[in-house]
Design a protein around this motif. Structure first.
Motif, PDB file in Angstrom:
ATOM      1  N   VAL A  11       9.927  -0.170 -13.767  1.00  0.00           N
ATOM      2  CA  VAL A  11       9.186   0.988 -14.234  1.00  0.00           C
ATOM      3  C   VAL A  11      10.133   1.898 -14.997  1.00  0.00           C
ATOM      4  N   GLN A  12       9.590   2.640 -15.928  1.00  0.00           N
ATOM      5  CA  GLN A  12      10.410   3.597 -16.673  1.00  0.00           C
ATOM      6  C   GLN A  12      10.627   4.866 -15.854  1.00  0.00           C
ATOM      7  N   ALA A  13      11.695   5.554 -16.149  1.00  0.00           N
ATOM      8  CA  ALA A  13      11.980   6.819 -15.475  1.00  0.00           C
ATOM      9  C   ALA A  13      10.787   7.760 -15.627  1.00  0.00           C
ATOM     10  N   GLY A  14      10.461   8.425 -14.530  1.00  0.00           N
ATOM     11  CA  GLY A  14       9.302   9.300 -14.508  1.00  0.00           C
ATOM     12  C   GLY A  14       8.031   8.626 -14.052  1.00  0.00           C
ATOM     13  N   GLY A  15       8.073   7.318 -13.945  1.00  0.00           N
ATOM     14  CA  GLY A  15       6.900   6.568 -13.530  1.00  0.00           C
ATOM     15  C   GLY A  15       6.743   6.512 -12.028  1.00  0.00           C
ATOM     16  N   SER A  16       5.771   5.723 -11.585  1.00  0.00           N
ATOM     17  CA  SER A  16       5.434   5.632 -10.166  1.00  0.00           C
ATOM     18  C   SER A  16       5.316   4.178  -9.732  1.00  0.00           C
ATOM     19  N   LEU A  17       5.587   3.964  -8.477  1.00  0.00           N
ATOM     20  CA  LEU A  17       5.344   2.683  -7.826  1.00  0.00           C
ATOM     21  C   LEU A  17       4.831   2.961  -6.424  1.00  0.00           C
ATOM     22  N   ARG A  18       4.078   2.020  -5.915  1.00  0.00           N
ATOM     23  CA  ARG A  18       3.558   2.138  -4.559  1.00  0.00           C
ATOM     24  C   ARG A  18       3.987   0.900  -3.781  1.00  0.00           C
ATOM     25  N   LEU A  19       4.865   1.104  -2.818  1.00  0.00           N
ATOM     26  CA  LEU A  19       5.323   0.003  -1.982  1.00  0.00           C
ATOM     27  C   LEU A  19       4.458  -0.086  -0.737  1.00  0.00           C
ATOM     28  N   SER A  20       4.164  -1.316  -0.345  1.00  0.00           N
ATOM     29  CA  SER A  20       3.392  -1.550   0.867  1.00  0.00           C
ATOM     30  C   SER A  20       4.194  -2.410   1.830  1.00  0.00           C
ATOM     31  N   CYS A  21       4.043  -2.115   3.094  1.00  0.00           N
ATOM     32  CA  CYS A  21       4.670  -2.908   4.142  1.00  0.00           C
ATOM     33  C   CYS A  21       3.580  -3.338   5.112  1.00  0.00           C
ATOM     34  N   THR A  22       3.350  -4.618   5.161  1.00  0.00           N
ATOM     35  CA  THR A  22       2.437  -5.156   6.166  1.00  0.00           C
ATOM     36  C   THR A  22       3.242  -5.346   7.428  1.00  0.00           C
ATOM     37  N   ALA A  23       2.882  -4.592   8.452  1.00  0.00           N
ATOM     38  CA  ALA A  23       3.734  -4.508   9.645  1.00  0.00           C
ATOM     39  C   ALA A  23       2.947  -4.911  10.887  1.00  0.00           C
ATOM     40  N   SER A  24       2.692  -6.178  11.039  1.00  0.00           N
ATOM     41  CA  SER A  24       1.962  -6.640  12.219  1.00  0.00           C
ATOM     42  C   SER A  24       2.808  -6.422  13.464  1.00  0.00           C
ATOM     43  N   GLY A  25       2.169  -6.045  14.551  1.00  0.00           N
ATOM     44  CA  GLY A  25       2.882  -5.802  15.801  1.00  0.00           C
ATOM     45  C   GLY A  25       3.660  -4.502  15.814  1.00  0.00           C
ATOM     46  N   SER A  26       3.341  -3.581  14.924  1.00  0.00           N
ATOM     47  CA  SER A  26       4.122  -2.344  14.812  1.00  0.00           C
ATOM     48  C   SER A  26       3.310  -1.088  15.049  1.00  0.00           C
TER      49      SER A  26
END
Length: 121
Positions: A11-26
């Motif tokens: 992504v370019q500076a100033g942009g956005s990302l959305r990280l996901s964590c699938t966390a079974s058992g958590s």
């Protein structure tokens, strides 16, 4: 227990990302996000307690990154806005040994594989 991180990319500076964590058992444990660049130690980014009652984030991302979780979907999300080139790293999610949050990597006993985030200037 399994954790799997996804959502990284370029992504370019100033942009956005959305990280996901699938966390079974958590669902009864805190979950954190860390990042690591080559030749450096893993750095705490943000953490959230088991019931979302407590969150924490490192100063360098305050006001830009938001951590949240949905236990009904076993998912912990890291919304990253206003990204900077210095945010470039491999990002990991991890499950804490306790219900709360911690900034110490040693307090986490389950780790997902990393997802690469690259921010271009």
């Amino acid at each position: 227990v399994q954790l799997q991180a996804s959502g990284g990319g370029l992504v370019q500076a100033g942009g956005s990302l959305r990280l996901s964590c699938t966390a079974s058992g958590s669902e009864h444990y805190g979950v954190g996000w860390f990042r690591q660049v080559p030749a450096q130690e893993r750095e705490f980014i943000a953490g959230i307690s088991w019931n979302s009652g407590s969150t924490d984030s490192t100063d360098s991302v305050k006001g830009r990154f938001i951590i949240s979780r949905d236990n009904t979907k076993n998912t912990v999300t890291l919304q990253m806005d206003s990204l900077k080139p210095e945010d470039t790293a491999v990002y990991y999610c991890a499950r804490s040994r306790v219900m709360g949050t911690s900034r110490r990597a040693s307090d986490y006993n389950y780790w997902g594989q990393g997802t690469q985030v690259t921010v271009s200037s």
